[in-house]
Design a protein around this motif. Structure first.
Motif, short mmCIF file in Angstrom:
data_model
loop_
_atom_site.label_atom_id
_atom_site.label_comp_id
_atom_site.label_asym_id
_atom_site.label_seq_id
_atom_site.Cartn_x
_atom_site.Cartn_y
_atom_site.Cartn_z
N ALA A 58 0.67 -11.39 6.35
CA ALA A 58 2.02 -10.83 6.28
C ALA A 58 2.81 -11.39 5.10
O ALA A 58 3.87 -10.86 4.76
CB ALA A 58 2.76 -11.10 7.58
N ASP A 59 2.32 -12.46 4.47
CA ASP A 59 3.05 -13.06 3.36
C ASP A 59 2.68 -12.46 2.01
O ASP A 59 3.38 -12.67 1.03
CB ASP A 59 2.77 -14.58 3.32
CG ASP A 59 3.34 -15.29 4.54
OD1 ASP A 59 4.39 -14.85 5.04
OD2 ASP A 59 2.72 -16.27 4.99
N VAL A 116 -7.60 5.46 3.82
CA VAL A 116 -8.47 4.29 3.66
C VAL A 116 -7.62 3.05 3.38
O VAL A 116 -7.86 1.97 3.95
CB VAL A 116 -9.47 4.53 2.52
CG1 VAL A 116 -10.26 3.25 2.22
CG2 VAL A 116 -10.43 5.66 2.89
N VAL A 117 -6.64 3.18 2.50
CA VAL A 117 -5.78 2.05 2.17
C VAL A 117 -5.03 1.56 3.40
O VAL A 117 -4.97 0.35 3.67
CB VAL A 117 -4.79 2.44 1.05
CG1 VAL A 117 -3.82 1.30 0.78
CG2 VAL A 117 -5.53 2.82 -0.22
N VAL A 159 2.15 2.44 7.55
CA VAL A 159 2.04 1.01 7.29
C VAL A 159 3.30 0.24 7.64
O VAL A 159 3.27 -0.98 7.83
CB VAL A 159 1.64 0.73 5.82
CG1 VAL A 159 0.29 1.37 5.51
CG2 VAL A 159 2.70 1.22 4.84
N ARG A 160 4.42 0.94 7.74
CA ARG A 160 5.68 0.29 8.09
C ARG A 160 5.62 -0.35 9.47
O ARG A 160 6.42 -1.23 9.81
CB ARG A 160 6.81 1.32 8.03
CG ARG A 160 8.21 0.74 8.05
CD ARG A 160 9.24 1.84 7.91
NE ARG A 160 9.22 2.42 6.57
CZ ARG A 160 9.29 3.70 6.31
NH1 ARG A 160 9.34 4.58 7.29
NH2 ARG A 160 9.29 4.13 5.07
N ALA A 174 2.46 -6.73 7.31
CA ALA A 174 1.82 -6.63 5.99
C ALA A 174 2.17 -5.30 5.33
O ALA A 174 2.40 -5.25 4.11
CB ALA A 174 0.31 -6.76 6.13
N GLY A 175 2.21 -4.23 6.10
CA GLY A 175 2.53 -2.92 5.56
C GLY A 175 3.95 -2.83 5.03
O GLY A 175 4.23 -2.06 4.12
N ARG A 176 4.84 -3.61 5.60
CA ARG A 176 6.23 -3.58 5.14
C ARG A 176 6.41 -4.29 3.80
O ARG A 176 7.49 -4.27 3.23
CB ARG A 176 7.14 -4.19 6.20
CG ARG A 176 7.31 -3.28 7.43
CD ARG A 176 8.44 -3.72 8.32
NE ARG A 176 8.11 -4.93 9.07
CZ ARG A 176 7.47 -4.95 10.24
NH1 ARG A 176 7.08 -3.81 10.78
NH2 ARG A 176 7.24 -6.08 10.86
N LYS A 177 5.34 -4.90 3.28
CA LYS A 177 5.40 -5.53 1.96
C LYS A 177 4.62 -4.73 0.92
O LYS A 177 4.35 -5.21 -0.17
CB LYS A 177 4.86 -6.96 2.04
CG LYS A 177 5.66 -7.85 2.98
CD LYS A 177 5.39 -9.32 2.74
CE LYS A 177 6.07 -9.79 1.48
NZ LYS A 177 5.95 -11.24 1.27
N VAL A 178 4.28 -3.49 1.27
CA VAL A 178 3.57 -2.61 0.34
C VAL A 178 4.55 -1.99 -0.66
O VAL A 178 5.62 -1.51 -0.28
CB VAL A 178 2.83 -1.50 1.10
CG1 VAL A 178 2.31 -0.43 0.15
CG2 VAL A 178 1.67 -2.09 1.91
#
Length: 419
Positions: free
Chosen positions: A43-44, A271-272, A320-321, A325-329
C-alpha cells in the motif's frame, strides 16, 4: 540440442528482440504474472500506468478550444460547437465522448498538461514515437526511459516493469535490463513447453552474452506455476451509449489506421487491475490503444476511440480504488504527436506536433498545467510546443516511481506539480 539449433531457437522464438533481448527482456503469461504476487499489495508503493495512443491523437478535438473563433475557422465541419463539448475552464472543453474524464476533472483528479512535445517535432509516426519512448528530444536512443529507470531501480526483478501485450515496446528496454512482456489471453505454458523452456534455459557460462541473456529470459518463464485460470473474458465492454446498434459499432472498429498499438484496452487494464490486487511487484505498466491516425472521417472514428478510452479508464480506476494500493495508481495518457490545426479535404487532420497529456488518479492534483498553444501563432502551420515532454516524465519518475529523474533523463529534472 546442438549449439546452432539452440541459438537459432532462442534468437527467433519471439521471447525478445533487439536491445530488449540484449537487456534480458522476459515474456510472461497472465497466469505467471498473477502467480508472482505476494497476495498482499504494497500500500506504500505508487504505481504508474502509461497509456500510449498510437497513431497521433488529435489534441484539438480532444481538449477542444470550442470558444476560439480561429478553431472554428480552421476546422470547419470538423469543429465541435461550444454547446457540444464538456466545459472545463479557460474556454476549453473535453470531447463529448469523455464524460468519465469530465467527472474526474470535477473531482480534481484529472490533470491536463497542455502543448506537450519536444523541440523540432518530427511528423513520422515511428521516429516521433521512438523519441517519446526513449525521452531523447534530439533523436531516439538505444534504450527507453522506463528501461533506464529499471536499470537503476529494477533490482533484478523481471516484473518491476510490465508491458501488457505480445511485444515489449522500446520504452521498457534499458541498457542492462528490461521489463517483462505479458501476453494477453496467455495461460500457463503447457507442461511440454515448460520442460523444453527449462532445458533451453540451461546455457553454458562460456556461451555468447546474447545467448546467455536469452536463456535467462526462458528461465524466468519457469519460475512460477499457474495459480489462476486463463485470462477471463470480461473485456472489452462496448462503450457505446445504451440503444446504440452493436453491429454498427463493430463495423466502425476497423476505421482509423493505428501505426501500432492494440485494440483491447479494457482487457489490458483488466490484467493490470488483477496484478495490483494480487500484490505483484510491478511499479510501472505499459498499455496501448491504436487507431488514431485519422486522415479521413476523423470525427466518428476519434469519438469512438475516445469513448473506449474513457470507458476503460473509468472502469479500471473504479475497480482499483477499492484497494489501498489501487488508490496510489497514477495513469498517464499520451500520443506521439497531435494533428495539424487545419482540417484537410477528407474531413480529417494530418500529422502535427504538440498535444495534451492526461494524468489521472487519486494522487493527482487536478487542473491545467502548461500553456495552451495559440492558434494565431503557428510554426509552419503547426502548433507550438509550450511544455517539454521530459517535464512530464520527470514528474512521474520523482513523484510516482520515487526515482531521480536526472539519472534517467540525461540530467533533465524539471518537474510539474500535478502529483
Amino acid at each position: 540440442m546442438d549449439t546452432w539449433t539452440r541459438r537459432k531457437f532462442l534468437t527467433t522464438s519471439g521471447v525478445a528482440g533487439g536491445v530488449a533481448l540484449a537487456a534480458g527482456a522476459t515474456a510472461w503469461g497472465v497466469d505467471e504474472l498473477l502467480a508472482s504476487g505476494s497476495g498482499t499489495p504494497d500500500a506504500d508503493a505508487s504505481t504508474l500506468v502509461l497509456v500510449t495512443l498510437y497513431g497521433g491523437n488529435d489534441g484539438l478535438n480532444t481538449l477542444v478550444p470550442a470558444a476560439d473563433s480561429h478553431y472554428q475557422d480552421l476546422r470547419g465541419d470538423l469543429a465541435y460547437g461550444e454547446d457540444e463539448v464538456l466545459p472545463l475552464d479557460e474556454g476549453l472543453g473535453l470531447n463529448p465522448a469523455m464524460k468519465g474524464l469530465k467527472k474526474l476533472w470535477d473531482d480534481r483528479r484529472l490533470a491536463v498538461v497542455r502543448g506537450v512535445s519536444y523541440p523540432k517535432p518530427d511528423h513520422s509516426h515511428f521516429r516521433s514515437m521512438a523519441i517519446w519512448q526513449t525521452a531523447s528530444p534530439t533523436g531516439p536512443l538505444p534504450s527507453g526511459w522506463l528501461g533506464r529507470w529499471l536499470d537503476h531501480a529494477g533490482g533484478g526483478d523481471p516484473l518491476k516493469g510490465v508491458s501488457v501485450g505480445a511485444t515489449l515496446p522500446p520504452l521498457m528496454a534499458g541498457e542492462t535490463t528490461a521489463g517483462a512482456a505479458v501476453r494477453l489471453g496467455g495461460t500457463a505454458l503447457p507442461d511440454a513447453w515448460r520442460r523444453r523452456c527449462s532445458e533451453l534455459s540451461r546455457v553454458a557460462a562460456d556461451e555468447p552474452a546474447l545467448l546467455r541473456r536469452a536463456g535467462a529470459s526462458l528461465a524466468d518463464l519457469t519460475k512460477v506455476s499457474a495459480a489462476f485460470g486463463g485470462e477471463r473474458e470480461t473485456e472489452r465492454q462496448d462503450p457505446a451509449e445504451p440503444g446504440d446498434d452493436a453491429g454498427d459499432a463493430a463495423g466502425e472498429a476497423d476505421k482509423g489506421a493505428s501505426a501500432g498499438g492494440q485494440g483491447a484496452l479494457g482487457a489490458q487494464l483488466e490484467v493490470v487491475a488483477r496484478a495490483i490486487e494480487a500484490g505483484v511487484s510491478t511499479r510501472a505498466y505499459s498499455v496501448s490503444l491504436g487507431g488514431f491516425d485519422t486522415h479521413a472521417g476523423e470525427k466518428a472514428t476519434q469519438s469512438r476511440l475516445l469513448a473506449q478510452l474513457d470507458h476503460d479508464l473509468g472502469a479500471f480506476l473504479q475497480r482499483v480504488r477499492a484497494t489501498p494500493a489501487g488508490r496510489k495508481v497514477v495513469v498517464a495518457v499520451y500520443s506521439e504527436f497531435g494533428r495539424r490545426p487545419k482540417a484537410n479535404a477528407s474531413q480529417g487532420t494530418d500529422h502535427g506536433t504538440s498535444g495534451p497529456v492526461f494524468v489521472l488518479g487519486e494522487p493527482v492534483k487536478g487542473g491545467f498545467y502548461g500553456e495552451q498553444p495559440s492558434l494565431t501563432d503557428l510554426t509552419d502551420d503547426d502548433l507550438r510546443t509550450t511544455t517539454d515532454f521530459r517535464s512530464v516524465y520527470a514528474t512521474l519518475l520523482r513523484n510516482v516511481l520515487d526515482a531521480d529523474p536526472g539519472q534517467v533523463l540525461g540530467g533533465y529534472d524539471e518537474t510539474l506539480a500535478f502529483v
